[in-house]
Design a protein around this motif. Sequence first.
Motif, short mmCIF file in Angstrom:
data_model
loop_
_atom_site.label_atom_id
_atom_site.label_comp_id
_atom_site.label_asym_id
_atom_site.label_seq_id
_atom_site.Cartn_x
_atom_site.Cartn_y
_atom_site.Cartn_z
N ASP A 31 0.87 -1.18 0.00
CA ASP A 31 0.00 0.00 0.00
C ASP A 31 0.91 1.23 0.00
O ASP A 31 1.13 1.85 1.03
CB ASP A 31 -0.91 -0.04 1.23
CG ASP A 31 -1.95 1.06 1.25
OD1 ASP A 31 -2.13 1.73 0.22
OD2 ASP A 31 -2.60 1.24 2.29
N ARG A 36 -0.21 -3.24 4.04
CA ARG A 36 -1.53 -3.30 4.69
C ARG A 36 -1.83 -4.74 5.07
O ARG A 36 -1.77 -5.63 4.22
CB ARG A 36 -2.59 -2.77 3.74
CG ARG A 36 -3.98 -2.77 4.32
CD ARG A 36 -4.98 -2.27 3.28
NE ARG A 36 -6.33 -2.49 3.70
CZ ARG A 36 -7.18 -1.53 4.02
NH1 ARG A 36 -6.80 -0.28 3.96
NH2 ARG A 36 -8.41 -1.83 4.38
N ARG A 51 -1.51 -1.29 9.39
CA ARG A 51 -0.43 -1.08 8.44
C ARG A 51 0.90 -1.05 9.17
O ARG A 51 0.98 -0.60 10.30
CB ARG A 51 -0.61 0.25 7.69
CG ARG A 51 -1.81 0.25 6.80
CD ARG A 51 -1.95 1.48 5.94
NE ARG A 51 -1.34 2.68 6.47
CZ ARG A 51 -1.02 3.74 5.74
NH1 ARG A 51 -1.26 3.75 4.46
NH2 ARG A 51 -0.47 4.79 6.28
#
Length: 91
Positions: A31, A36, A51
């Motif tokens: 991400d 993520r 995250r």
Amino acid sequence: MKSESDKLVNKHKQLNQTDNAKVISHVQREDGDWVRHTLMLEGLEVPFVFRRKQQYQNLKGARVNLTYYRHVEDVAGIEFETMKVVRIKRS
């Protein structure tokens, strides 16, 4: 003596704590500069998301303690409920 998670939950009333939950699915996706992570827990139909800057050990089948809060995302006019993880530790 209160644990760190108990102190967080008492200070921030919107936080929730789940202990000794079994992870049935753990997916890691790039991400941007982050990774993520999405967890599905046994007996629950809501994804738990967090995250990190790097990959994390695979948690499938592990038992974890989570501190999280409810988060609703609007995607194409449809609301999706997720749980945003603030703290995660193996049980």
